[in-house]
Design a protein around this motif. Structure first.
Motif, short mmCIF file in Angstrom:
data_model
loop_
_atom_site.label_atom_id
_atom_site.label_comp_id
_atom_site.label_asym_id
_atom_site.label_seq_id
_atom_site.Cartn_x
_atom_site.Cartn_y
_atom_site.Cartn_z
N LEU A 2 0.79 -1.15 0.05
CA LEU A 2 -0.14 0.14 0.13
C LEU A 2 1.05 1.22 0.01
O LEU A 2 1.96 1.15 0.51
CB LEU A 2 -1.04 0.00 1.24
N HIS A 3 0.26 2.31 -0.67
CA HIS A 3 1.16 3.53 -0.80
C HIS A 3 0.65 4.80 0.14
O HIS A 3 -0.47 4.90 0.44
CB HIS A 3 1.10 4.20 -2.28
N VAL A 4 1.47 5.38 0.86
CA VAL A 4 1.09 6.38 1.77
C VAL A 4 1.75 7.85 1.33
O VAL A 4 2.51 7.73 0.80
CB VAL A 4 1.81 6.14 3.07
N PHE A 5 0.94 8.93 1.49
CA PHE A 5 1.29 10.18 1.16
C PHE A 5 1.08 11.01 2.30
O PHE A 5 0.10 10.95 2.88
CB PHE A 5 0.38 10.76 -0.08
N ILE A 6 2.04 11.98 2.67
CA ILE A 6 1.91 12.97 3.79
C ILE A 6 1.88 14.26 3.48
O ILE A 6 2.70 14.78 2.62
CB ILE A 6 3.33 12.44 4.73
N VAL A 7 0.96 14.92 4.30
CA VAL A 7 0.89 16.44 3.92
C VAL A 7 0.80 17.12 5.13
O VAL A 7 0.27 17.02 6.01
CB VAL A 7 -0.37 16.64 3.41
N GLU A 8 1.78 17.76 5.58
CA GLU A 8 1.98 18.62 6.76
C GLU A 8 2.96 19.81 6.23
O GLU A 8 3.95 19.82 5.76
CB GLU A 8 2.82 17.90 7.61
N ASP A 9 2.66 21.03 6.90
CA ASP A 9 3.15 22.41 6.58
C ASP A 9 4.56 22.60 7.42
O ASP A 9 5.22 23.17 7.26
CB ASP A 9 2.46 23.55 6.65
N GLU A 10 4.49 21.88 8.71
CA GLU A 10 5.72 21.89 9.52
C GLU A 10 6.61 20.88 9.05
O GLU A 10 6.40 19.65 9.31
CB GLU A 10 5.28 21.73 11.12
N ILE A 11 7.75 21.49 8.58
CA ILE A 11 8.79 20.56 7.90
C ILE A 11 9.51 19.64 8.98
O ILE A 11 9.59 18.40 8.77
CB ILE A 11 9.99 21.32 7.46
N VAL A 12 9.55 20.00 10.06
CA VAL A 12 10.14 19.12 11.04
C VAL A 12 9.15 18.02 11.31
O VAL A 12 9.67 16.78 11.57
CB VAL A 12 10.39 19.77 12.53
N VAL A 13 7.89 18.15 11.61
CA VAL A 13 6.92 17.02 11.76
C VAL A 13 6.89 16.04 10.67
O VAL A 13 6.53 15.13 10.80
CB VAL A 13 5.46 17.77 12.15
N ARG A 14 6.83 16.88 9.70
CA ARG A 14 6.63 16.03 8.21
C ARG A 14 7.82 14.99 7.96
O ARG A 14 7.88 13.72 7.61
CB ARG A 14 6.59 16.88 7.04
N LYS A 15 9.18 15.69 8.12
CA LYS A 15 10.49 14.84 8.06
C LYS A 15 10.37 13.80 9.18
O LYS A 15 10.95 12.47 8.73
CB LYS A 15 11.39 15.70 7.80
N GLY A 16 9.88 14.20 10.03
CA GLY A 16 9.94 12.97 11.28
C GLY A 16 8.79 11.97 11.05
O GLY A 16 9.53 10.77 11.08
#
Length: 551
Positions: A2-16
């Motif tokens: 299965l494929h996952v896509f992440i959307v988050e404006d806080e770069i630290v949270v997104r990269k984490g």
């Protein structure tokens, strides 16, 4: 995976989220990320996404707006919203949109991992259920086709009462009652040497015609396995339309529909035989025999031809010219007609074929003994060549057809000549069947073993079995039916029901557990098939303690 896509404006949270969760170990693939909904939406439309993880508050386009768009255009995607706001209004909107999970920040790696795994299991369960439902629909359609084939044989067999026919047609959801009836037999075929795309065109043409005829209230389409299709045309309001103009128009529309579908596909041809109208169901067997005689002409006539029952068919001009008495040379005789029947013909059609073939080629010379002898000998040589090509001895075949020294007696009359030709052809077709049986014996044996070992798998299919024995599905379906006397679905159903009977007699498993054990995930469908086959439900069968049930 299965494929996952992440959307988050806080770069630290997104990269984490991207780095700290072991996506591959979870059986997932991280296929993309974005800092806001607008960027994410454009990317998601271009790639395959199963799970969308999105923050709720972002610039340009927030998570709720993104979720609405995604659910509208890609409803299969599961959405996990992560929010820093403990506000029921947001949660309510998310629920209305169809969001799968709603998490409050801060979200730990363990919590996100647990949530993603739960969503993954939901997707897998739904897909498994969807696959099962598709298999269920396919099996049900195959079973209904099988029953319709049997019903058509009863309809034209002349041994079933009208009341029984009406009762059986009602069970099959077929509206049989009408003021008058007609039968149209037709077959689609591709060129002898055809490419795969032409074979695909043939299958596509058959499916298109089936769909077109399936929804008309005055048409009932029946498959006839190797003999193409039979179309029952019904006429209503006999008093209002005593000349059956409406029915004649419908018959012509059916013929034109077949022609139109074939004209759109290169390498595909048709042959159509139109019967005579009758007013009673009891007259259909005789009408079927009449139109079947015309349908035999498909072995003699040209490609894309339409014939009518009761009318003398004209022999193709090229063939007629080849057989005029002044041109009695073997090199001038077109043997393709007889060779075609020897390759593809049915023994039940032999008499009709001989009648058309013999009468057509003899023309006005039918009464001349010498000419009849020539025709018979030429046909005999064609048949012998066909038999020898299969590996049989010439002398044994000739002995089986009668003493050659008595040829003059056999050909003394037109009828005896026809009978002699029919005898030769029938024996040749019997040898053909014997050869085919031997040729495909190992394939059928392997297929049967595979089915016995895997019948309990709910996903077993004709395509899987044909792939196992390395034969195309369409060809496997044909040879399996010829060598077992049943379709693949019939054969599989019989094995499953027999095993179910054994388990019901000899084990303590509940009926639902027996259903799972023999390959049916839906106990209701299993019970439906069981009752169709034996006349009683699994529970009734067990209660009676008998090997067979009485209806």
């Amino acid at each position: 995976m299965l494929h996952v896509f992440i959307v988050e404006d806080e770069i630290v949270v997104r990269k984490g989220l991207c780095k700290n969760i072991k996506w591959e170990e979870l059986g997932l693939a991280l296929v993309g990320e974005a800092s806001d909904g607008e960027l994410a939406y454009n990317k998601i439309k271009e790639i395959d996404v199963d799970i969308l993880i999105t923050d709720i508050k972002m610039p340009f386009m927030d998570g709720l707006q993104l979720s609405r768009l995604v659910k509208k255009e890609m409803p299969g995607i599961k959405i996990i919203i992560v929010s820093g706001y403990d506000d029921f209004a947001y949660a309510k909107q998310a629920i209305n949109i169809g969001v799968t999970e709603y998490l409050l920040k801060p979200v730990s790696v363990a919590q996100m991992t647990e949530t993603v795994l739960a969503v993954k299991k939901t997707i897998e369960r739904e897909r498994e259920q969807q696959q099962y439902m598709e298999q269920f629909r396919h099996d049900r359609q195959e079973y209904e086709k099988m029953e319709r084939k049997h019903f058509f044989k009863e309809l034209v067999g002349g041994r079933t009462s009208v009341s029984d026919l009406l009762e059986k047609s009602s069970r099959l959801a077929l509206q049989l009652s009408a003021a008058c009836y007609n039968l149209i037999l037709f077959q689609l075929f591709q060129d002898d040497e055809c490419a795969q795309d032409e074979m695909d065109a043939l299958i596509c043409a058959e499916q298109t015609i089936e769909k077109h005829f399936s929804f008309h209230p005055n048409l009932i389409l029946f498959e006839r396995e190797l003999d193409g299709f039979a179309l029952l045309v019904k006429g209503n309001n006999e008093e209002a339309d005593p000349e059956h103009r409406a029915m004649a128009t419908l018959e012509q529309t059916c013929v034109e529909t077949i022609q139109r579908v074939i004209d759109e596909r290169e390498g595909v041809g048709f042959f159509i035989a139109v019967g005579k109208r009758v007013n009673r169901l009891t007259d259909l067997p005789a009408a079927f025999l009449e139109v079947r005689k015309a349908f035999v002409y498909r072995y003699i006539g040209d490609k894309n031809e339409i014939v009518h029952a009761g009318k003398r068919q004209e022999i193709p001009q090229a063939t007629a010219e080849a057989f005029v008495p002044e041109m009695l040379h073997a090199s001038k005789v077109d043997k393709k007609i007889l060779e075609r029947f020897l390759k593809w013909g049915d023994r039940d059609d032999t008499d009709g074929f001989v009648e058309d073939y013999f009468n057509g080629i003899l023309l006005d010379g039918a009464g001349a003994l010498m000419f009849r002898q020539y025709v018979a000998i030429d046909a005999m040589m064609t048949v012998i060549s066909f038999v020898e090509a299969m590996g049989f001895e010439r002398e044994a075949f000739i002995r089986g057809c009668g003493d050659g020294d008595q040829m003059a007696d056999m050909l003394s009359t037109v009828e005896m000549t026809k009978a002699y030709l029919g005898k030769m052809i029938t024996k040749a077709l019997s040898l053909r069947a014997e050869t085919a049986s031997q040729k495909y014996a190992s394939i059928i044996h392997a297929a049967r073993d595979y089915i016995l070992e895997n019948f309990s798998r709910e996903d077993i299919s004709l395509s899987q079995v044909s792939a196992f024995v390395n034969v195309s599905p369409s060809h496997f379906s044909t040879i399996f039916g010829q060598n077992t006397g049943s379709t693949f679905v019939e054969y599989l159903t019989n094995i499953r029901i027999e095993k179910a009977m054994e388990l019901l007699r000899c084990s303590g498993l509940r009926a639902s557990e027996v259903s799972y054990t023999v390959g049916y995930r839906d106990p209701h469908y299993f019970s439906y098939l069981f009752k169709k086959k034996l006349g009683c439900t699994p529970k009734e069968f067990r209660a009676k303690g008998q090997n067979r049930c009485e209806s």
